[in-house]
Design a protein around this motif. Structure first.
Motif, PDB file in Angstrom:
ATOM      1  N   ARG A 136      41.906-111.968  48.604  1.00  0.00           N
ATOM      2  CA  ARG A 136      42.772-110.911  48.057  1.00  0.00           C
ATOM      3  C   ARG A 136      42.119-109.546  48.216  1.00  0.00           C
ATOM      4  NH1 ARG A 136      44.884-113.746  42.612  1.00  0.00           N
ATOM      5  NH2 ARG A 136      46.611-114.880  43.559  1.00  0.00           N
ATOM      6  N   ALA A 137      40.821-109.488  47.972  1.00  0.00           N
ATOM      7  CA  ALA A 137      40.097-108.222  48.143  1.00  0.00           C
ATOM      8  C   ALA A 137      40.134-107.783  49.604  1.00  0.00           C
ATOM      9  CB  ALA A 137      38.655-108.372  47.656  1.00  0.00           C
ATOM     10  N   ALA A 138      40.032-108.731  50.518  1.00  0.00           N
ATOM     11  CA  ALA A 138      40.094-108.407  51.945  1.00  0.00           C
ATOM     12  C   ALA A 138      41.474-107.881  52.329  1.00  0.00           C
ATOM     13  CB  ALA A 138      39.746-109.638  52.782  1.00  0.00           C
ATOM     14  N   VAL A 139      42.520-108.456  51.741  1.00  0.00           N
ATOM     15  CA  VAL A 139      43.884-107.971  52.001  1.00  0.00           C
ATOM     16  C   VAL A 139      44.041-106.549  51.477  1.00  0.00           C
ATOM     17  CG1 VAL A 139      46.323-108.267  51.390  1.00  0.00           C
ATOM     18  CG2 VAL A 139      44.970-110.242  52.080  1.00  0.00           C
ATOM     19  N   ASP A 140      43.566-106.303  50.273  1.00  0.00           N
ATOM     20  CA  ASP A 140      43.647-104.945  49.705  1.00  0.00           C
ATOM     21  C   ASP A 140      42.919-103.938  50.588  1.00  0.00           C
ATOM     22  OD1 ASP A 140      45.111-105.879  47.574  1.00  0.00           O
ATOM     23  OD2 ASP A 140      43.393-105.962  46.203  1.00  0.00           O
ATOM     24  N   LYS A 141      41.722-104.304  51.058  1.00  0.00           N
ATOM     25  CA  LYS A 141      40.955-103.404  51.918  1.00  0.00           C
ATOM     26  C   LYS A 141      41.674-103.177  53.245  1.00  0.00           C
ATOM     27  CE  LYS A 141      36.472-102.736  54.127  1.00  0.00           C
ATOM     28  NZ  LYS A 141      37.089-102.021  55.205  1.00  0.00           N
ATOM     29  N   ALA A 142      42.199-104.244  53.827  1.00  0.00           N
ATOM     30  CA  ALA A 142      42.887-104.113  55.116  1.00  0.00           C
ATOM     31  C   ALA A 142      44.135-103.248  54.979  1.00  0.00           C
ATOM     32  CB  ALA A 142      43.248-105.491  55.658  1.00  0.00           C
ATOM     33  N   GLN A 143      44.863-103.402  53.872  1.00  0.00           N
ATOM     34  CA  GLN A 143      46.052-102.584  53.664  1.00  0.00           C
ATOM     35  C   GLN A 143      45.684-101.122  53.436  1.00  0.00           C
ATOM     36  OE1 GLN A 143      48.053-104.720  50.507  1.00  0.00           O
ATOM     37  NE2 GLN A 143      49.334-105.822  51.983  1.00  0.00           N
ATOM     38  N   CYS A 144      44.599-100.890  52.716  1.00  0.00           N
ATOM     39  CA  CYS A 144      44.125 -99.519  52.498  1.00  0.00           C
ATOM     40  C   CYS A 144      43.701 -98.898  53.822  1.00  0.00           C
ATOM     41  CB  CYS A 144      42.974 -99.529  51.502  1.00  0.00           C
ATOM     42  SG  CYS A 144      42.360 -97.895  51.091  1.00  0.00           S
ATOM     43  N   ASP A 145      42.967 -99.664  54.628  1.00  0.00           N
ATOM     44  CA  ASP A 145      42.551 -99.175  55.943  1.00  0.00           C
ATOM     45  C   ASP A 145      43.766 -98.902  56.827  1.00  0.00           C
ATOM     46  OD1 ASP A 145      39.950 -99.395  55.115  1.00  0.00           O
ATOM     47  OD2 ASP A 145      39.535-101.241  56.243  1.00  0.00           O
ATOM     48  N   TYR A 146      44.769 -99.765  56.744  1.00  0.00           N
ATOM     49  CA  TYR A 146      45.982 -99.587  57.544  1.00  0.00           C
ATOM     50  C   TYR A 146      46.694 -98.290  57.164  1.00  0.00           C
ATOM     51  CZ  TYR A 146      50.681-100.204  59.360  1.00  0.00           C
ATOM     52  OH  TYR A 146      51.877-100.014  59.999  1.00  0.00           O
ATOM     53  N   SER A 147      46.708 -97.987  55.869  1.00  0.00           N
ATOM     54  CA  SER A 147      47.370 -96.760  55.429  1.00  0.00           C
ATOM     55  C   SER A 147      46.637 -95.507  55.930  1.00  0.00           C
ATOM     56  CB  SER A 147      47.489 -96.721  53.907  1.00  0.00           C
ATOM     57  OG  SER A 147      46.230 -96.541  53.303  1.00  0.00           O
ATOM     58  N   LYS A 148      45.377 -95.699  56.319  1.00  0.00           N
ATOM     59  CA  LYS A 148      44.589 -94.590  56.870  1.00  0.00           C
ATOM     60  C   LYS A 148      44.557 -94.629  58.391  1.00  0.00           C
ATOM     61  CE  LYS A 148      41.617 -94.532  52.820  1.00  0.00           C
ATOM     62  NZ  LYS A 148      40.277 -94.831  52.312  1.00  0.00           N
ATOM     63  N   GLY A 149      45.451 -95.426  58.993  1.00  0.00           N
ATOM     64  CA  GLY A 149      45.523 -95.479  60.451  1.00  0.00           C
ATOM     65  C   GLY A 149      44.895 -96.709  61.059  1.00  0.00           C
ATOM     66  N   GLY A 150      44.610 -97.703  60.234  1.00  0.00           N
ATOM     67  CA  GLY A 150      43.976 -98.926  60.728  1.00  0.00           C
ATOM     68  C   GLY A 150      44.947 -99.832  61.466  1.00  0.00           C
ATOM     69  N   SER A 151      44.472-100.984  61.793  1.00  0.00           N
ATOM     70  CA  SER A 151      45.193-101.927  62.644  1.00  0.00           C
ATOM     71  C   SER A 151      46.010-102.929  61.830  1.00  0.00           C
ATOM     72  CB  SER A 151      44.167-102.677  63.492  1.00  0.00           C
ATOM     73  OG  SER A 151      44.723-103.812  64.064  1.00  0.00           O
ATOM     74  N   THR A 152      47.162-103.290  62.383  1.00  0.00           N
ATOM     75  CA  THR A 152      47.959-104.361  61.761  1.00  0.00           C
ATOM     76  C   THR A 152      47.305-105.719  61.994  1.00  0.00           C
ATOM     77  OG1 THR A 152      49.334-104.580  63.729  1.00  0.00           O
ATOM     78  CG2 THR A 152      50.144-103.128  61.984  1.00  0.00           C
ATOM     79  N   VAL A 153      46.495-105.818  63.026  1.00  0.00           N
ATOM     80  CA  VAL A 153      45.796-107.076  63.315  1.00  0.00           C
ATOM     81  C   VAL A 153      44.876-107.438  62.147  1.00  0.00           C
ATOM     82  CG1 VAL A 153      44.151-108.195  64.871  1.00  0.00           C
ATOM     83  CG2 VAL A 153      45.951-106.737  65.801  1.00  0.00           C
ATOM     84  N   ALA A 154      44.192-106.463  61.591  1.00  0.00           N
ATOM     85  CA  ALA A 154      43.301-106.703  60.457  1.00  0.00           C
ATOM     86  C   ALA A 154      44.092-107.129  59.223  1.00  0.00           C
ATOM     87  CB  ALA A 154      42.479-105.459  60.156  1.00  0.00           C
ATOM     88  N   VAL A 155      45.244-106.523  59.002  1.00  0.00           N
ATOM     89  CA  VAL A 155      46.089-106.897  57.862  1.00  0.00           C
ATOM     90  C   VAL A 155      46.582-108.333  58.034  1.00  0.00           C
ATOM     91  CG1 VAL A 155      48.216-106.381  56.604  1.00  0.00           C
ATOM     92  CG2 VAL A 155      46.776-104.513  57.416  1.00  0.00           C
ATOM     93  N   ASN A 156      47.023-108.660  59.238  1.00  0.00           N
ATOM     94  CA  ASN A 156      47.506-110.015  59.494  1.00  0.00           C
ATOM     95  C   ASN A 156      46.399-111.050  59.325  1.00  0.00           C
ATOM     96  OD1 ASN A 156      50.074-109.095  60.016  1.00  0.00           O
ATOM     97  ND2 ASN A 156      49.772-108.995  62.224  1.00  0.00           N
ATOM     98  N   ALA A 157      45.209-110.741  59.806  1.00  0.00           N
ATOM     99  CA  ALA A 157      44.079-111.661  59.665  1.00  0.00           C
ATOM    100  C   ALA A 157      43.712-111.863  58.199  1.00  0.00           C
ATOM    101  CB  ALA A 157      42.875-111.134  60.448  1.00  0.00           C
ATOM    102  N   ALA A 158      43.731-110.795  57.426  1.00  0.00           N
ATOM    103  CA  ALA A 158      43.421-110.900  55.997  1.00  0.00           C
ATOM    104  C   ALA A 158      44.479-111.722  55.270  1.00  0.00           C
ATOM    105  CB  ALA A 158      43.297-109.510  55.383  1.00  0.00           C
ATOM    106  N   ASN A 159      45.741-111.520  55.614  1.00  0.00           N
ATOM    107  CA  ASN A 159      46.803-112.306  54.989  1.00  0.00           C
ATOM    108  C   ASN A 159      46.710-113.777  55.380  1.00  0.00           C
ATOM    109  OD1 ASN A 159      48.348-110.565  53.306  1.00  0.00           O
ATOM    110  ND2 ASN A 159      49.091-109.534  55.138  1.00  0.00           N
TER     111      ASN A 159
END
Length: 61
Positions: free
Chosen positions: A18-41
């Protein structure tokens, strides 16, 4: 057979995922990758599956 340490480990995995998902979503909101969000989910889904397996809950889908 379920041991409390297995259950504790499974809950820790869910918490960490869950913490990894929160971090990935936060990073995504700052221009990060959807790949990281999908991997965390995916990691979170796997952690929940292991928790259900340890608790003896079957997926009836």
């Amino acid at each position: 057979m379920m041991f409390w340490t297995d259950l504790d480990r499974a809950y820790d995995e869910v918490h960490d995922a869950r913490a990894a998902v929160d971090k990935a979503q936060c990073d995504y909101s700052k221009g990060g990758s959807t790949v990281a969000v999908n991997a965390a989910n995916r990691r979170l889904a796997d952690a929940h599956a292991r928790l259900r397996e340890i608790n003896g809950v079957r997926d009836t889908r």
